[in-house]
Design a protein around this motif. Sequence first.
Motif, mmCIF file in Angstrom:
data_model
loop_
_atom_site.group_PDB
_atom_site.id
_atom_site.type_symbol
_atom_site.label_atom_id
_atom_site.label_comp_id
_atom_site.label_asym_id
_atom_site.label_seq_id
_atom_site.Cartn_x
_atom_site.Cartn_y
_atom_site.Cartn_z
ATOM 1 N N UNK A 61 0.775 -1.221 -0.075
ATOM 2 C CA UNK A 61 0.027 0.156 -0.017
ATOM 3 C C UNK A 61 0.995 1.230 -0.167
ATOM 4 N N UNK A 62 1.950 1.449 -0.739
ATOM 5 C CA UNK A 62 2.680 2.583 -0.710
ATOM 6 C C UNK A 62 2.332 3.454 -1.911
ATOM 7 N N UNK A 63 1.679 2.904 -2.851
ATOM 8 C CA UNK A 63 1.208 3.931 -3.783
ATOM 9 C C UNK A 63 2.098 4.650 -4.520
ATOM 10 N N UNK A 64 3.538 4.157 -4.684
ATOM 11 C CA UNK A 64 4.515 4.713 -5.186
ATOM 12 C C UNK A 64 4.947 4.569 -6.502
ATOM 13 N N UNK A 65 3.974 3.513 -7.255
ATOM 14 C CA UNK A 65 4.388 3.130 -8.511
ATOM 15 C C UNK A 65 3.236 2.742 -9.467
ATOM 16 N N UNK A 66 2.475 3.906 -9.641
ATOM 17 C CA UNK A 66 1.258 3.758 -10.409
ATOM 18 C C UNK A 66 1.635 3.451 -11.948
ATOM 19 N N UNK A 67 0.885 2.501 -12.397
ATOM 20 C CA UNK A 67 0.932 1.904 -13.838
ATOM 21 C C UNK A 67 1.269 3.219 -14.894
ATOM 22 N N UNK A 68 2.067 3.136 -15.719
ATOM 23 C CA UNK A 68 2.450 4.318 -16.962
ATOM 24 C C UNK A 68 3.180 3.553 -17.791
ATOM 25 N N UNK A 69 2.727 3.870 -19.041
ATOM 26 C CA UNK A 69 3.229 3.257 -20.087
ATOM 27 C C UNK A 69 4.419 4.216 -20.583
ATOM 28 N N UNK A 391 5.161 12.552 -12.677
ATOM 29 C CA UNK A 391 5.939 13.627 -13.599
ATOM 30 C C UNK A 391 6.757 13.562 -14.470
ATOM 31 N N UNK A 392 7.614 12.010 -14.194
ATOM 32 C CA UNK A 392 8.679 11.792 -15.215
ATOM 33 C C UNK A 392 8.277 11.643 -16.667
ATOM 34 N N UNK A 393 9.063 11.849 -17.569
ATOM 35 C CA UNK A 393 8.648 11.708 -18.888
ATOM 36 C C UNK A 393 8.030 10.312 -19.381
ATOM 37 N N UNK A 394 7.501 10.220 -20.509
ATOM 38 C CA UNK A 394 7.118 8.764 -20.872
ATOM 39 C C UNK A 394 7.939 8.395 -21.870
ATOM 40 N N UNK A 395 9.238 8.984 -22.199
ATOM 41 C CA UNK A 395 10.132 8.528 -23.056
ATOM 42 C C UNK A 395 11.362 8.663 -22.309
ATOM 43 N N UNK A 397 12.173 7.781 -19.087
ATOM 44 C CA UNK A 397 11.921 8.325 -17.962
ATOM 45 C C UNK A 397 13.011 8.142 -16.848
ATOM 46 N N UNK A 398 13.295 9.221 -16.137
ATOM 47 C CA UNK A 398 14.304 9.341 -15.171
ATOM 48 C C UNK A 398 14.376 10.477 -14.225
ATOM 49 N N UNK A 399 14.153 10.054 -12.918
ATOM 50 C CA UNK A 399 14.035 11.000 -11.972
ATOM 51 C C UNK A 399 15.382 11.371 -11.171
ATOM 52 N N UNK A 400 16.331 12.079 -12.176
ATOM 53 C CA UNK A 400 17.677 12.197 -11.781
ATOM 54 C C UNK A 400 18.053 13.338 -10.937
ATOM 55 N N UNK A 401 17.321 13.671 -9.913
ATOM 56 C CA UNK A 401 17.465 15.014 -9.319
ATOM 57 C C UNK A 401 18.935 14.813 -8.444
ATOM 58 N N UNK A 402 20.087 15.515 -8.812
ATOM 59 C CA UNK A 402 21.022 15.394 -8.115
ATOM 60 C C UNK A 402 21.013 15.840 -6.443
ATOM 61 N N UNK A 403 20.249 16.576 -6.254
ATOM 62 C CA UNK A 403 20.110 17.050 -4.783
ATOM 63 C C UNK A 403 19.617 15.946 -3.913
ATOM 64 N N UNK A 404 18.918 15.130 -4.604
ATOM 65 C CA UNK A 404 18.185 14.098 -3.790
ATOM 66 C C UNK A 404 19.018 12.986 -3.525
ATOM 67 N N UNK A 405 19.398 12.838 -2.221
ATOM 68 C CA UNK A 405 20.382 11.874 -1.734
ATOM 69 C C UNK A 405 19.753 10.247 -1.645
ATOM 70 N N UNK A 406 18.451 10.143 -1.930
ATOM 71 C CA UNK A 406 17.852 8.999 -1.688
ATOM 72 C C UNK A 406 17.687 8.435 -3.231
ATOM 73 N N UNK A 407 18.580 7.253 -3.473
ATOM 74 C CA UNK A 407 18.744 6.642 -4.699
ATOM 75 C C UNK A 407 17.965 5.477 -4.804
ATOM 76 N N UNK A 408 17.048 4.799 -6.005
ATOM 77 C CA UNK A 408 16.457 4.076 -6.042
ATOM 78 C C UNK A 408 17.204 2.547 -6.173
ATOM 79 N N UNK A 409 16.824 1.521 -5.320
ATOM 80 C CA UNK A 409 17.471 0.211 -5.492
ATOM 81 C C UNK A 409 16.288 -0.567 -6.001
#
Length: 454
Positions: A61-69, A391-395, A397-409
């Motif tokens: 129930x994290x609701x952090x990965x809604x479907x997106x093509x 908000x990431x692009x559909x082409x 996509x990358x959430x590459x915010x340099x100031x955000x130190x939390x990185x996806x694993x």
Amino acid sequence: MKKLLLSSIAFIFLLTSCGSKTKGELTGVQGKKWYPEKPYGMELIPRGSFIMGKSEEDQAKLLNAPTKTVTVRSFYMDDTEITNSEYRQFVEWVKDSIVRTKLAILADELGIGPEEGGIGDYAFKDADTTRASVYDKYMLDNYSGMGETGYEGRALSKDEELVWNTSDYPDEYYTEIMDSIYLSEEESYNGQRTIDVKKLKFKYNWMDIEAAARASTKGNKSRKEFIRTEEVEIYPDTTVWIRDFSYSYNEPMHNDYFWHDAYSEYPVVGITWQQAKAFCNWRTKYKNDDNKSRGKQFVNQFRLPTEAEWEYAARGGIEGGTYPWGGPYVISDTGCFMANFKPQRGDYAADAALYTVEAKSYEPNDFNMYNMAGNVSEWTNSSYDPSAYDYVSTMNPNGGDQSNTRKVIRGGSWKDVAYFLQVSTRDYEYADSARSYIGFRTVQDYMGEEDSTQ
């Protein structure tokens, strides 16, 4: 005299025009033939679109990965996680370079060259002016003394093998340098002196293209303002095997996992996001240094995959699959577990593995990717934001915010339950954190196939 000069120029221009191979046609600049190589140990992931996110029930129930093509471009990806053996190659290269740099600097300070032997055998290449190229001499005359140390840009001599056996050290100066890279006698025990791993640092530069591109519309800025310099301690943090688990005996993994040959083909762990990025930069340099020596064109950079690239590769072309093998179950028809994870509470060994397994274990997915679920979680280049998919692009996509130190694993690990093995499950760790259950693999942008007719 002026008329004679103009006539000469016109005559030369006429001669060059008459000898033109293009016959006056627009043919473009004729560059070198491009024969791309498939990178060693990598598989081609063909471009395509897929439904990214939780197509099945979001149990947490994290609701952090809604479907997106989304659509991603073609890229190469390591078919396994980077192994201890592969990362040790990086460590050995850095150690070798540091020692050679120290030897060359001391030889330069003492004024000792190759003709005198000893430490002089490791002097900078331009120290031997009889063999130095015109370029080397020019750089020495015009750029010597520039940079932080004054030795930047001077080429190291790699003609002479380094001597590691203390009884074979060539002179006292060589001994002085070698002594400086080891731990002191007070920090040694059992009669063994080991390398001071904190001195194994890799320094590199990179261009912040995104910042430069966004700043280009806000007035002229110097290119150098977007060149970033990183210096990273690159040795894995082996203490993670103890720190990650309180009241647990894991000393054997701390003592042996990274350096012992028994674990060479196991995935490297204890690596921060910054260290993984440094490895990518080194791998690019290592390949291009070789290409330069053979007169070949440079390859494009190795890097960490974006979150979208990782999930696309993990799915292996299977739409709506829960795991890399497609189905919703973690046990095969023959009753065998299909990945290395924690199947039951406290029973880590139910899948026949207590910790990690060799990188080429279990069956690969349809893109020939091994262990995209389980074994070790993997760093991606993307920063973690719970609402990123909105908000990431559909082409690409990358959430590459340099100031955000939390990185996806991604992918889950040997110590995780099955939920984290699902191809759509998102998790994160801080960029400066190292864990006993996080590794990585690299990617390279696709630029064409090899010409099989050559």
